[in-house]
Scaffold this motif. Structure first.
Motif, PDB file in Angstrom:
ATOM      1  N   GLU A 166       0.832  -1.211   0.000  1.00  0.00           N
ATOM      2  CA  GLU A 166       0.000   0.000   0.000  1.00  0.00           C
ATOM      3  C   GLU A 166       0.864   1.257   0.000  1.00  0.00           C
ATOM      4  OE1 GLU A 166      -3.378  -0.486  -0.214  1.00  0.00           O
ATOM      5  OE2 GLU A 166      -2.871  -2.631  -0.173  1.00  0.00           O
TER       6      GLU A 166
ATOM      7  N   TRP B  84       2.923   2.398   2.214  1.00  0.00           N
ATOM      8  CA  TRP B  84       2.947   3.118   3.490  1.00  0.00           C
ATOM      9  C   TRP B  84       4.369   3.213   4.038  1.00  0.00           C
ATOM     10  CZ3 TRP B  84      -1.427   1.985   7.552  1.00  0.00           C
ATOM     11  CH2 TRP B  84      -2.678   2.150   6.950  1.00  0.00           C
TER      12      TRP B  84
ATOM     13  N   GLN C  10      -3.596   7.863   4.651  1.00  0.00           N
ATOM     14  CA  GLN C  10      -5.024   8.109   4.859  1.00  0.00           C
ATOM     15  C   GLN C  10      -5.827   7.027   4.156  1.00  0.00           C
ATOM     16  OE1 GLN C  10      -5.997  12.068   3.616  1.00  0.00           O
ATOM     17  NE2 GLN C  10      -4.849  12.972   5.281  1.00  0.00           N
ATOM     18  N   VAL C  11      -6.876   6.556   4.827  1.00  0.00           N
ATOM     19  CA  VAL C  11      -7.740   5.579   4.151  1.00  0.00           C
ATOM     20  C   VAL C  11      -9.198   5.990   4.346  1.00  0.00           C
ATOM     21  CG1 VAL C  11      -6.187   3.590   4.399  1.00  0.00           C
ATOM     22  CG2 VAL C  11      -7.829   4.049   6.188  1.00  0.00           C
ATOM     23  N   SER C  12      -9.974   5.840   3.298  1.00  0.00           N
ATOM     24  CA  SER C  12     -11.379   6.213   3.433  1.00  0.00           C
ATOM     25  C   SER C  12     -12.204   5.045   3.994  1.00  0.00           C
ATOM     26  CB  SER C  12     -11.949   6.663   2.084  1.00  0.00           C
ATOM     27  OG  SER C  12     -11.748   5.623   1.159  1.00  0.00           O
ATOM     28  N   ARG C  13     -11.609   3.857   3.966  1.00  0.00           N
ATOM     29  CA  ARG C  13     -12.331   2.681   4.455  1.00  0.00           C
ATOM     30  C   ARG C  13     -11.334   1.675   5.016  1.00  0.00           C
ATOM     31  NH1 ARG C  13     -16.720  -0.855   3.785  1.00  0.00           N
ATOM     32  NH2 ARG C  13     -15.545  -2.639   3.090  1.00  0.00           N
ATOM     33  N   ALA C  14     -11.148   1.749   6.327  1.00  0.00           N
ATOM     34  CA  ALA C  14     -10.161   0.837   6.941  1.00  0.00           C
ATOM     35  C   ALA C  14     -10.549  -0.620   6.694  1.00  0.00           C
ATOM     36  CB  ALA C  14     -10.073   1.104   8.433  1.00  0.00           C
TER      37      ALA C  14
ATOM     38  N   ASP D 184     -11.212  -1.991   4.048  1.00  0.00           N
ATOM     39  CA  ASP D 184     -10.585  -2.552   2.847  1.00  0.00           C
ATOM     40  C   ASP D 184      -9.335  -3.334   3.213  1.00  0.00           C
ATOM     41  OD1 ASP D 184     -12.511  -1.594   1.234  1.00  0.00           O
ATOM     42  OD2 ASP D 184     -11.419   0.204   0.606  1.00  0.00           O
ATOM     43  N   PHE D 185      -8.515  -2.758   4.112  1.00  0.00           N
ATOM     44  CA  PHE D 185      -7.290  -3.520   4.420  1.00  0.00           C
ATOM     45  C   PHE D 185      -7.501  -4.537   5.539  1.00  0.00           C
ATOM     46  CE2 PHE D 185      -6.292   0.369   6.929  1.00  0.00           C
ATOM     47  CZ  PHE D 185      -5.997  -0.202   8.155  1.00  0.00           C
TER      48      PHE D 185
ATOM     49  N   SER E 251     -18.095   2.680   6.834  1.00  0.00           N
ATOM     50  CA  SER E 251     -16.727   2.837   6.311  1.00  0.00           C
ATOM     51  C   SER E 251     -15.895   3.699   7.256  1.00  0.00           C
ATOM     52  CB  SER E 251     -16.762   3.522   4.951  1.00  0.00           C
ATOM     53  OG  SER E 251     -17.457   2.695   4.059  1.00  0.00           O
TER      54      SER E 251
ATOM     55  N   SER F 199     -13.163   5.963   8.044  1.00  0.00           N
ATOM     56  CA  SER F 199     -12.132   6.790   7.410  1.00  0.00           C
ATOM     57  C   SER F 199     -11.126   7.199   8.488  1.00  0.00           C
ATOM     58  CB  SER F 199     -12.761   8.003   6.729  1.00  0.00           C
ATOM     59  OG  SER F 199     -13.637   8.657   7.602  1.00  0.00           O
TER      60      SER F 199
ATOM     61  N   LYS G 279      -6.834   8.157   9.639  1.00  0.00           N
ATOM     62  CA  LYS G 279      -5.524   8.702   9.272  1.00  0.00           C
ATOM     63  C   LYS G 279      -4.481   8.011  10.158  1.00  0.00           C
ATOM     64  CE  LYS G 279      -4.081  13.391   9.685  1.00  0.00           C
ATOM     65  NZ  LYS G 279      -4.645  14.720   9.715  1.00  0.00           N
TER      66      LYS G 279
END
Ligand code: HEM
Length: 550
Positions: free
Chosen positions: A189, A191, A198-202, A204-205, A539, A541, A543
Motif C-alpha cells: 500500500e 505506506w 489516509q484511508v477512506s475505508r479501513a 478494505d485492508f 466505512s 475513514s 488517518k
C-alpha cells in the motif's frame, strides 16, 4: 377447541346458509369473527410459546421481507432493531429476557441479553436446544458442517475433527503470517515511506488482511499481499486467489434461493465458477494430503503443513472409522471456516481501530505496554502475546461493542424449562419458564454486550474493564459461551493481537474527517451499526500518523 377445528366449524356453518342479502352480511360478520377469534387464539398459543414472558406485541416480524422493507419505526422495528434499540429494548420491560409476538405473521420469539440464558440454549451434546434447521439451511450449500449442525452427536462429530486442527503449530504459523502480512501491506500500500497514510475505508485492508490470513493458515495457500497469483490448473483466467475473492465478495448470495443462482447473470455465473474451482481444488488437496498422512516415510510426514485444512484431514484420517467425516463434510467445514473466520475478525479489527482513533490516550497506554514488552528493535513473538494484555483488551472491547456474530437462533427440541435470571434489583435467583417443544430463543449478542449487569457504562470504549481477565475468560461472551462457543476465538485473537501490536507500535491513529465535518459528526457517521451477515460499523475513514521512534 383448537383453532383449526373452530375455523372448520364456522366455514361449514357459513357454507350451509343460502346466499341472500341477510346471509351475505351474516357471512361477512362470520368471517370477521373467524379472523378475530383466530388471531386471539394464535396470540394465546404464542403466549404459551414464549412462556408468557413480557415483551413486544407488534404488527410485523422484523426478519420478513415486509419487516426488512421498513426501517426502525416504533411499530415496525426493521431488521437492524437489535442494534438500534440496544439501549432501551430490555430496559423497557425491566427484564433481560423478553418476548416478541407479531400480530400478523404469527411469529413469536424470545430474545435474551442474559449470559445464563445464553449458556442454557447455546448447545452442546446434552442441550434441550438445537440450532433450527431453517436458520442454518443456507450454510449447507457446500456440505454438512459444524456451524450449521443442529447439535447433539452430529455436532460433536464435527467438533471432534476440527478441534485438534486448532493446534499450537497453527497459532505459531498464524502469528508469523500476521506479522508478515502486515509488512507486506506496508509495502503493497506504499505506506513504508509515508509519514501519514489516509484511508477512506479501513475495512478494505482489514478484510484483505483477514482473508489472506485464513487463506494461508486455514487453507494452506501461499498467498501474499501483492502477488497472490496461483493459477487453478487448466483455467488460466482464474487464479485461486481470484476464485477465493469472488467467493468471498459474494457471501451474501448464500441467502438467495438456489434457482436464482442458476440464472445466466454474470455475477452468479462467476460465483458458480469460483465455487466449483475451489471445490475441485479441495477435492484434489484432500487426496494429496491423505496420501502424505498415510505415507510411511517420516520425510513425507514432515511435509505436512500446520494449516487448518491439512490438520483436519490428518485428524480425520487418525480417527476411528465410525467417527470419520466424509470428504464432502471436510469440504463443508473448510468453506465454513472461510465464512466464519475472516469477516468477523475483519469487522472487529476495523471497529477497534476506529474506536482507538477516538481515544489517543488509550493508544498511548497500549504503545507503552508494547514498548516495554517488545521494544522497538524486534518483531513481537507468540510468547509476547500473553503479556500484551492491553492490545488484547482493545480487541475484546471492539468485539464487545460491535459483536460481529450478533445473533444466535435456538429452538427447544423438547418441552423444557428455561431458567430466567431475575431482574437486577429483585431477589437474586431464577424463575422457571416452561417452554413447549419448538419454542424459539434468539440470543441477542448485542444485547448481552450492552447489558449493564455485565458491563458498566457499556457505550464507552473502556479497555480497563478487561484488565486481569484471563485470556480464555467467558466474560468475552461475544464469542458465545459453553461447549459450543466459537472454536476460532483463539485464532481471531492471535491474528488480531499480532496485527494491532505491529500497527500501534508504528502508527498513531486519528479520525479522518470530511471537509467541514466535526469530530462529533465523524463519530456519528462511522459508528452506526451495519448489520449484514455479520455486524460491523460504517466505512471507517482513518488517518495513520507515523510514530517517531528514538
Ligand atoms: C471476532 C471474531 C469472531 C467472533 C466475534 C466470533 C463469534 C462466534 C460466535 C458468537 C459463535 C457461536 C455461533 C452460534 O453458536 O450460533 C461462533 C461460532 C463459530 N466460529 Fe466464530 N467468531 C469469530 C472468529 C472466528 C474465526 C477466526 C473462526 C475460524 C477460524 C471462527 C469459526 C467459528 C466456527 C467454526 C463456529 C461454530 C462452532 C460450533 O458450532 O461448534 N470464528 N463464532
Amino acid at each position: 377447541m383448537s383453532y383449526n377445528a373452530l375455523t372448520g366449524l364456522l366455514s361449514s356453518v357459513l357454507a350451509s346458509i343460502s346466499m341472500d342479502n341477510h346471509t351475505l352480511s351474516l357471512a361477512a360478520v362470520g368471517l370477521v369473527v373467524v379472523f378475530v377469534v383466530s388471531k386471539v387464539m394464535a396470540y394465546r398459543d404464542n403466549l404459551k410459546r414464549v412462556g408468557h414472558l413480557p415483551g413486544y406485541r407488534l404488527p410485523l416480524f422484523p426478519y420478513t421481507i415486509l419487516g426488512i422493507m421498513f426501517k426502525n419505526s416504533n411499530l415496525i422495528p426493521g431488521y437492524q432493531f437489535l442494534w438500534n434499540w440496544r439501549s432501551s429494548m430490555y430496559k423497557r420491560f425491566k427484564h433481560d429476557t423478553i418476548s416478541y409476538i407479531s400480530w400478523f405473521s404469527g411469529r413469536a420469539l424470545i430474545f435474551t441479553s442474559n449470559v445464563e440464558v445464553m449458556r442454557q440454549v447455546a448447545g452442546g451434546t446434552k442441550s434441550d436446544f438445537i440450532k433450527p434447521a431453517q436458520a442454518s439451511k443456507v450454510l449447507l450449500v457446500w456440505g454438512s458442517n459444524i456451524l450449521a449442525s443442529e447439535g447433539g452427536e452430529h455436532w460433536r462429530a464435527h467438533r471432534r475433527i476440527m478441534a485438534p486442527a486448532f493446534s499450537q503449530g497453527l497459532y505459531e504459523l498464524l502469528w508469523r503470517t500476521s506479522i508478515s502480512l502486515y509488512r507486506q501491506m506496508l509495502a503493497g500500500e506504499e505506506w513504508e515511506t509515508k509519514k501519514v497514510a489516509q484511508v477512506s475505508r479501513a475495512q478494505d485492508f482489514t478484510y484483505k488482511f483477514a482473508l489472506l490470513t485464513i487463506g494461508v493458515c486455514g487453507f494452506g495457500f501461499h498467498f501474499n499481499w501483492t502477488d497472490p497469483m496461483i493459477t487453478v490448473e487448466g483455467d488460466s483466467d482464474m487464479t485461486l486467489m481470484k476464485a477465493f475473492e469472488i467467493f468471498d465478495h459474494n457471501q451474501v448470495t448464500v441467502l438467495l434461493p438456489w434457482w436464482l443462482l442458476r440464472l445466466p447473470i454474470k455475477r452468479f455465473k462467476e460465483y458458480r465458477r469460483a465455487t466449483a474451482k475451489l471445490t475441485e481444488w479441495m477435492v484434489g488437496q484432500i487426496a494429496e494430503r491423505k496420501e502424505l498422512i498415510n505415507s510411511r516415510t517420516e520425510d513425507d510426514k514432515e511435509k505436512l503443513r500446520e494449516d487448518l485444512f491439512t490438520r483436519m484431514v490428518k485428524a480425520n484420517e487418525e480417527e476411528l472409522k465410525k467417527f470419520r467425516l466424509a470428504d464432502q463434510e471436510l469440504i463443508g467445514n473448510i468453506f465454513i471456516l472461510l465464512l466464519a473466520g475472516h469477516e468477523t475478525t475483519a469487522q472487529t479489527l476495523a471497529a477497534t481501530l476506529a474506536q482507538l482513533a477516538l481515544h489517543p490516550e488509550i493508544q498511548d497506554e497500549i504503545f507503552e505496554q508494547i514498548m516495554s514488552v517488545v521494544g522497538s528493535n524486534r518483531d513481537p513473538d507468540l510468547e509476547d502475546h500473553r503479556s500484551l494484555t492491553k492490545v488484547l483488551a482493545a480487541f475484546y472491547e471492539g468485539t464487545r461493542m460491535y459483536p460481529a456474530a450478533h445473533m444466535m437462533f435456538r429452538e427447544a427440541r423438547v418441552d423444557t424449562i428455561l431458567h430466567v435470571e431475575n431482574p437486577v434489583g429483585e431477589a437474586p435467583g431464577t424463575t422457571p419458564v416452561p417452554l413447549p417443544k419448538g419454542a424459539t430463543v434468539v440470543v441477542d449478542v448485542i444485547g448481552v454486550q450492552y447489558n449493564e449487569r455485565y458491563f458498566d457504562e457499556p457505550f464507552k470504549f473502556k479497555i480497563s474493564r478487561w484488565a486481569d481477565m484471563p485470556h480464555e475468560s467467558e466474560a468475552a461472551s461475544a464469542f458465545s459461551v459453553g461447549p459450543r462457543a466459537c472454536i476460532g476465538r483463539k485464532f481471531a485473537v492471535t491474528e488480531a493481537v499480532a496485527f494491532l501490536t505491529m500497527m500501534l507500535r508504528d502508527w498513531k491513529i486519528e479520525p479522518l474527517m470530511e471537509a467541514g465535518e466535526t469530530l462529533g459528526q465523524w463519530e456519528k457517521r462511522i459508528f452506526q451499526g451495519n448489520v449484514m451477515l455479520s455486524l460491523g460499523i460504517q466505512s471507517a475513514s482513518l488517518k495513520f500518523v507515523r510514530r517517531e521512534r528514538s
